[in-house]
Design a protein around this motif. Structure first.
Motif, short mmCIF file in Angstrom:
data_model
loop_
_atom_site.label_atom_id
_atom_site.label_comp_id
_atom_site.label_asym_id
_atom_site.label_seq_id
_atom_site.Cartn_x
_atom_site.Cartn_y
_atom_site.Cartn_z
N LEU A 96 0.82 -1.21 0.00
CA LEU A 96 0.00 0.00 0.00
C LEU A 96 0.86 1.26 0.00
O LEU A 96 0.55 2.23 -0.72
CB LEU A 96 -0.95 0.00 1.20
N GLU A 97 1.93 1.26 0.77
CA GLU A 97 2.81 2.42 0.81
C GLU A 97 3.49 2.65 -0.55
O GLU A 97 3.53 3.78 -1.04
CB GLU A 97 3.88 2.23 1.89
N ALA A 98 3.98 1.59 -1.15
CA ALA A 98 4.63 1.72 -2.47
C ALA A 98 3.62 2.13 -3.54
O ALA A 98 3.92 2.98 -4.39
CB ALA A 98 5.30 0.40 -2.85
N ALA A 99 2.42 1.55 -3.49
CA ALA A 99 1.39 1.90 -4.48
C ALA A 99 1.01 3.36 -4.35
O ALA A 99 0.84 4.06 -5.36
CB ALA A 99 0.17 1.00 -4.29
N HIS A 100 0.88 3.83 -3.13
CA HIS A 100 0.54 5.24 -2.92
C HIS A 100 1.68 6.14 -3.42
O HIS A 100 1.44 7.11 -4.12
CB HIS A 100 0.26 5.50 -1.44
N GLY A 101 2.90 5.78 -3.06
CA GLY A 101 4.05 6.59 -3.47
C GLY A 101 4.24 6.65 -4.98
O GLY A 101 4.61 7.68 -5.53
N ASP A 102 3.96 5.53 -5.65
CA ASP A 102 4.12 5.48 -7.11
C ASP A 102 2.81 5.77 -7.85
O ASP A 102 2.77 5.70 -9.07
CB ASP A 102 4.62 4.10 -7.53
N ASP A 103 1.75 6.04 -7.11
CA ASP A 103 0.43 6.33 -7.67
C ASP A 103 -0.13 5.17 -8.49
O ASP A 103 -0.84 5.37 -9.47
CB ASP A 103 0.47 7.62 -8.50
N VAL A 104 0.19 3.94 -8.10
CA VAL A 104 -0.31 2.76 -8.80
C VAL A 104 -1.74 2.50 -8.36
O VAL A 104 -2.04 2.47 -7.17
CB VAL A 104 0.57 1.52 -8.49
N GLY A 105 -2.61 2.32 -9.32
CA GLY A 105 -4.00 1.99 -9.02
C GLY A 105 -4.87 3.16 -8.62
O GLY A 105 -6.01 2.98 -8.23
N ALA A 106 -4.35 4.37 -8.75
CA ALA A 106 -5.11 5.55 -8.34
C ALA A 106 -6.35 5.77 -9.22
O ALA A 106 -7.28 6.48 -8.82
CB ALA A 106 -4.23 6.79 -8.38
N HIS A 107 -6.39 5.14 -10.39
CA HIS A 107 -7.53 5.31 -11.30
C HIS A 107 -8.69 4.38 -10.95
O HIS A 107 -9.71 4.38 -11.62
CB HIS A 107 -7.07 5.06 -12.74
N VAL A 108 -8.56 3.63 -9.87
CA VAL A 108 -9.63 2.75 -9.39
C VAL A 108 -10.24 3.44 -8.17
O VAL A 108 -9.53 4.00 -7.34
CB VAL A 108 -9.07 1.36 -9.00
N GLY A 109 -11.57 3.38 -8.07
CA GLY A 109 -12.22 4.05 -6.94
C GLY A 109 -13.57 3.45 -6.65
O GLY A 109 -13.87 2.32 -7.04
N VAL A 110 -14.38 4.22 -5.96
CA VAL A 110 -15.74 3.80 -5.63
C VAL A 110 -16.72 4.84 -6.15
O VAL A 110 -16.37 6.00 -6.32
CB VAL A 110 -15.94 3.59 -4.10
N ALA A 111 -17.93 4.38 -6.36
CA ALA A 111 -18.99 5.27 -6.82
C ALA A 111 -19.28 6.28 -5.72
O ALA A 111 -19.21 5.97 -4.54
CB ALA A 111 -20.24 4.48 -7.14
N ASP A 112 -19.57 7.49 -6.13
CA ASP A 112 -20.00 8.49 -5.16
C ASP A 112 -21.41 8.94 -5.53
O ASP A 112 -22.00 8.46 -6.49
CB ASP A 112 -19.02 9.66 -5.07
N ASP A 113 -21.94 9.84 -4.77
CA ASP A 113 -23.32 10.28 -4.99
C ASP A 113 -23.53 10.90 -6.37
O ASP A 113 -24.63 10.84 -6.90
CB ASP A 113 -23.75 11.27 -3.91
N THR A 114 -22.49 11.47 -6.97
CA THR A 114 -22.66 12.10 -8.27
C THR A 114 -22.86 11.06 -9.36
O THR A 114 -23.38 11.37 -10.41
CB THR A 114 -21.44 13.00 -8.62
N ASP A 115 -22.46 9.79 -9.10
CA ASP A 115 -22.66 8.74 -10.09
C ASP A 115 -24.13 8.38 -10.24
O ASP A 115 -24.54 7.81 -11.23
CB ASP A 115 -21.89 7.47 -9.71
N HIS A 116 -24.93 8.70 -9.25
CA HIS A 116 -26.35 8.35 -9.28
C HIS A 116 -27.23 9.51 -9.72
O HIS A 116 -28.43 9.37 -9.79
CB HIS A 116 -26.80 7.86 -7.89
N ALA A 117 -26.65 10.63 -10.00
CA ALA A 117 -27.44 11.81 -10.38
C ALA A 117 -27.93 11.72 -11.80
O ALA A 117 -27.43 11.05 -12.62
CB ALA A 117 -26.60 13.06 -10.18
#
Length: 117
Positions: A96-117
């Motif tokens: 997790l520390e290396a991924a955060h430092g290298d920005d690996v996987g930052a394009h993956v996320g969770v739906a937020d309220d704006t996704d349902h608008a």
């Protein structure tokens, strides 16, 4: 529908872990799940088709990184942090520390309220 098989901690192997973590999408999913919350598959957002996302989630589950639970027609996933810490002390934190430092996987996320608008 049958229950998914989850390897017991003693069945988890370093090779399976490293293989599962060799893809940026899967690293991103681990980053998302690292907050300790169980997530519905429909909440997860990645720049891939749903079938490909399902494949990535299955790879993580088969390696022992995640636990999948089905409730009716919905599937939920969570990180197996405690099992990982027992089997491979420090591995998850280092990834997790290396991924955060290298920005690996930052394009993956969770739906937020704006996704349902």
């Amino acid at each position: 529908m049958r229950q998914a098989r989850h390897p017991r901690p003693e069945e988890m192997t370093l090779i399976a872990m490293m293989g599962a973590l060799s893809d940026p999408i899967r690293v991103g999913l681990v980053r998302v799940l690292a907050d300790g919350r169980e997530r519905g598959w429909g909440e997860l957002r990645a720049p891939v088709a749903k079938s490909t996302l399902s494949h990535h989630l299955r790879v993580l589950r088969d390696a022992g990184l995640t636990r999948t639970r089905q409730e009716g027609t919905r599937c939920f996933v969570e990180l197996r942090r405690d099992d990982l810490t027992v089997r491979f002390p420090g591995l998850l934190e280092a990834v997790l520390e290396a991924a955060h430092g290298d920005d690996v996987g930052a394009h993956v996320g969770v739906a937020d309220d704006t996704d349902h608008a």
